[in-house]
Design an enzyme around this catalytic site. Structure first.
Site, mmCIF file in Angstrom:
data_model
loop_
_atom_site.group_PDB
_atom_site.id
_atom_site.type_symbol
_atom_site.label_atom_id
_atom_site.label_comp_id
_atom_site.label_asym_id
_atom_site.label_seq_id
_atom_site.Cartn_x
_atom_site.Cartn_y
_atom_site.Cartn_z
ATOM 1 N N GLU A 1 2.249 1.924 -3.442
ATOM 2 C CA GLU A 1 1.210 2.515 -4.294
ATOM 3 C C GLU A 1 1.197 4.039 -4.144
ATOM 4 O O GLU A 1 1.011 4.771 -5.120
ATOM 5 C CB GLU A 1 -0.146 1.919 -3.929
ATOM 6 N N HIS A 2 1.420 4.533 -2.926
ATOM 7 C CA HIS A 2 1.503 5.974 -2.691
ATOM 8 C C HIS A 2 2.796 6.566 -3.245
ATOM 9 O O HIS A 2 2.790 7.625 -3.880
ATOM 10 C CB HIS A 2 1.448 6.263 -1.188
ATOM 11 N N HIS B 1 0.833 -1.202 0.000
ATOM 12 C CA HIS B 1 0.000 0.000 0.000
ATOM 13 C C HIS B 1 0.869 1.253 0.000
ATOM 14 O O HIS B 1 0.588 2.223 -0.704
ATOM 15 C CB HIS B 1 -0.915 -0.022 1.219
ATOM 16 N N GLU C 1 -5.541 7.267 6.110
ATOM 17 C CA GLU C 1 -6.537 6.366 5.526
ATOM 18 C C GLU C 1 -6.919 5.268 6.512
ATOM 19 O O GLU C 1 -8.093 4.906 6.640
ATOM 20 C CB GLU C 1 -6.004 5.765 4.232
#
Length: 731
Positions: free
Chosen positions: A136-137, A133, A214
């Site tokens: 992905e950022h 994750h 998030e």
């Protein structure tokens, strides 16, 4: 040849498709959209846009009292990034649930591209949970050709576009849209995410903070909390047991204490798992296919190929041990709700996408019409909603296993009779095993899905390519457009094998309620969810061993709402706006012919003018209660229409009660008659009214849990204290 002979499309789809393979192993689907070309004007081709209003704004504005049923879902954090296409900066997230494609009367003319990397959170290293994750950022934070952080987001925003990304268990998806005349440059910038990301240490802390933000939203989402409980009981030797969100603890504090260089590990992860031959690309634009092919080859050919085989999880130990899975789990939710969920672990079903056995079973168990499980539960005032099936997302549909779940939203009375509620589900499943797979039902579902595909409406380009680049990872080339939706082959043996697995002995039972707080002594590590794990009561097991069929439960009747006549009605009317064609002392009838899309669809809207719901707070609450009662009491009759792709809705607007219908026009008048008859003969029992009171009160309570919705509510309420307000201050 422009349209690939291997990609099946609707005969009414004017788009042309071509599949190409790059030398580095990337497979790309190119889509020429002539409608975007036809709609384009010199103005929207040449003007940049500094601000784009969200497509997700409430359809009904601020007039409607009773908000959508979906408001009770975790719409802000459940899918942290998938639905909110942003224009200012990056808004990535963990992908949690597939949502219906956004349909708009004015689909944008933008060009769009999406890339799916065939790797995800299953590959997180054990010592850095959430690394996939985080990567992905980080790919948004500059590359060798465009080193500035967030340069792509700034570029897209200035040109009327947006970008987004999401991480699933075995796939990671990136997408953007933009005005057509900037698409070539955007493609080149976008491809550099995968060709040469810098992954600088100076960007790390900010992106870890973004990931943590998030996660903080997900902490308030009961769906995500349940998902992590499922992960926590998984086999510790299986990647399903991982914490995939990532937060400051997993990505910064723990690695720091252990002397782990997260930045170096990110670079290693990228080199190992972001290889070109793991990637699929989908693009849509008004440019010719030859031009798109030239641009895609020029942009994506530089993505490196590492020559490593795609990681496989097929030979791992089982994701769950029976002793841990087949138990009763009690969870204290964030929201004020009572729910019970039954789940079964089944084999991986990737190779059965042409049969779709889970869709068949979920269709029947989740059927809300007469003599279904929900219908009986509602008659007894035990439940208000039931869903069944599989979302198709990684945590319950992956290369290791499939999960079939049935979730029931209980009333207070249903919570007190949870054993009876579970038993009804098990009785229905036993009935399905005894009658066996029904070909006529399968064909009925098949026809409905085929109709929907044939007369599909245009989606937002960014949604379309996002879906397709994932389908390219899952299906054969000819099924890229159809593999996710159509029912191809009735295979009774495959369906029966799964039906025979949905038995009490193999079930996991999860019960949610704030009333369980005293008995839930355990605390999940990452979300802090209070829960307990118990053996399923022996008394329940004994009764389920000799389970009798329930005479009040049966298969649904044939669906009378399925369209079979698709002839277009000729009209001599060519007006831009609706025309008044009938009027008397109590009503007016307006009509407009559809001369643009030329599909056999119709829309009906009825407004009953009234100000009763705006006079005071009591009127507003009564309006919400009526909307709830109407929708719930009409459901048995109208549910078959909804599964036949006929939509209907009842809401309150500023000028009264609004009922709308939409869908294939052949059977839409039948639904209209049913709704008007129900309205004219409206009647509810005291138990139905009690259930509606519970549901509306719980909805009000849960609505303000989300900061976004609380702020929205305050904005609505503040003017009420001013002179000339809608309601008086005491209200």
């Amino acid at each position: 040849m422009s349209t690939s002979a291997h990609v099946r499309k609707s005969p009414y789809d004017p788009k042309e498709y071509r599949v190409i393979s790059l030398e580095n192993g990337i497979k790309a689907l190119l889509i020429w959209n002539p409608r975007a070309r036809d709609r384009a004007t010199p103005t929207n081709q040449n003007d940049s846009v500094d601000h784009v209003t969200s497509d997700e704004d409430d359809e009904d504005g601020g007039d409607s009292h009773m908000t959508s049923d979906d408001d009770d879902e975790c719409d802000d954090s459940h899918v942290t990034s998938d639905d909110d296409h942003v224009t200012n900066g990056y808004d990535g997230g963990i992908k949690k649930r597939r949502t219906a494609p956004r349909r708009s009367e004015n689909v944008s003319d933008k060009s769009a591209c999406a890339v799916c990397v065939g790797t995800g959170s299953f590959l997180d290293p054990p010592d850095i949970p959430g690394l996939a994750h985080l990567l992905e950022h980080m790919v948004f934070m500059g590359n060798e050709k465009y080193p500035e952080e967030n340069a792509f987001d700034v570029f897209a925003s200035k040109n009327g576009g947006s970008s987004n990304a999401s991480t699933d268990y075995e796939r990671t998806v990136f997408e953007f849209d933009i005005v057509p005349y900037k698409f070539k440059e955007a493609l080149n910038r976008f491809a550099e995410f995968f060709a040469s990301p810098l992954l600088r240490a100076s960007s790390l802390d900010r992106e870890i903070e973004a990931v943590d933000n998030e996660f903080s939203q997900s902490v308030q989402c009961d769906f995500d909390r349940m998902q992590q409980i499922l992960c926590s009981i998984a086999n510790p030797d299986h990647p399903m047991s991982k914490f995939v969100w990532g937060n400051t603890e997993s990505l910064k504090k723990h690695p720091g204490k252990a002397g782990i260089d997260v930045c170096e590990r990110l670079k290693e992860f990228y080199k190992t798992f972001y290889s070109s031959h793991y990637m699929t690309v989908a693009v849509i634009a008004c440019d010719p296919l030859d031009t798109l092919e030239e641009w895609v080859r020029a942009s994506f050919s530089s993505v490196p190929h590492n020559s490593l085989p795609l990681p496989s999880f097929k030979n791992l130990p089982p994701a769950f041990n029976e002793t841990d899975f087949n138990r009763l789990y009690k969870i204290v939710p964030v929201k004020d709700t009572h729910e019970v969920q039954l789940s079964w672990i089944l084999p991986c079903l990737f190779d059965q996408y042409r049969v779709k056995p889970l869709h068949y079973l979920g269709w029947l168990l989740g059927h809300e019409g007469e003599r279904g499980v929900l219908s009986l539960l509602k008659q007894k005032n035990f439940a208000t909603a039931l869903t069944a099936g599989n979302s198709g997302l990684g945590y319950e549909y992956n290369s290791c296993f499939s999960l079939f779940a049935c979730s029931i939203t209980l009333t207070d009375e249903g919570f007190g009779n949870v054993f009876e509620c579970i038993t009804m589900v098990l009785q229905y499943l036993k009935m399905l095993r005894e009658v066996g797979p029904q070909e006529w039902i399968y064909k009925e579902i098949q026809t409905i899905e085929e109709n929907e595909f044939t007369f599909q409406e245009e989606q937002e380009p960014i949604d379309y390519v996002e879906s397709l680049c994932e389908s390219m990872q899952m299906f054969e080339e000819e099924d890229y457009l159809t593999g996710d939706d159509l029912m191809f082959e009735f295979d009774p043996k495959v369906i029966a094998n799964l039906q025979n697995s949905l038995i009490p002995e193999r079930a996991n039972i999860t019960l949610l309620s704030k009333k369980l707080s005293r008995t839930c002594k355990k605390k999940e590590k990452w979300f802090g969810t209070k829960y307990s794990a118990e053996d399923i009561p022996q008394e329940w097991k004994e009764k389920w061993k000799s389970l009798d069929l329930n005479p009040d439960l049966s298969l649904p009747a044939p669906n009378k709402f399925i369209a079979t006549d698709f002839q277009l009605k000729h009209s001599d009317t060519h007006t831009q706006y609706p025309t008044l064609i009938y009027e008397n002392e109590t009503a007016k009838l307006w009509y407009k012919a559809d001369n643009e899309f030329k599909q056999p669809r119709a829309w009906i809207g009825v407004v009953f003018e009234s100000d009763l719901h705006t006079k005071n707070a009591l009127g507003g609450v009564m309006a919400d209660l009526f909307a709830n009662l109407f929708k719930n009491t009409v459901m048995q009759t109208a549910y078959p229409a909804s599964v036949a792709q006929l939509e209907y809705n009842l809401r309150w607007s500023h000028n009264g009660l609004v009922i709308t219908l939409y869908g294939l026009n052949h059977k839409l008048p039948v639904l209209f008659d049913e709704l008007m008859s129900h309205l004219a003969n409206f009647f509810v029992t005291s138990s139905q009214f009690k259930t509606a009171q519970e549901e509306v009160e719980r909805h009000y309570s849960n609505y303000v849990l989300k900061p976004k919705k609380l702020c929205k509510l305050i904005i609505i309420i503040l003017p009420l204290s001013l002179p000339h307000s809608l309601w008086t201050p005491p209200s």
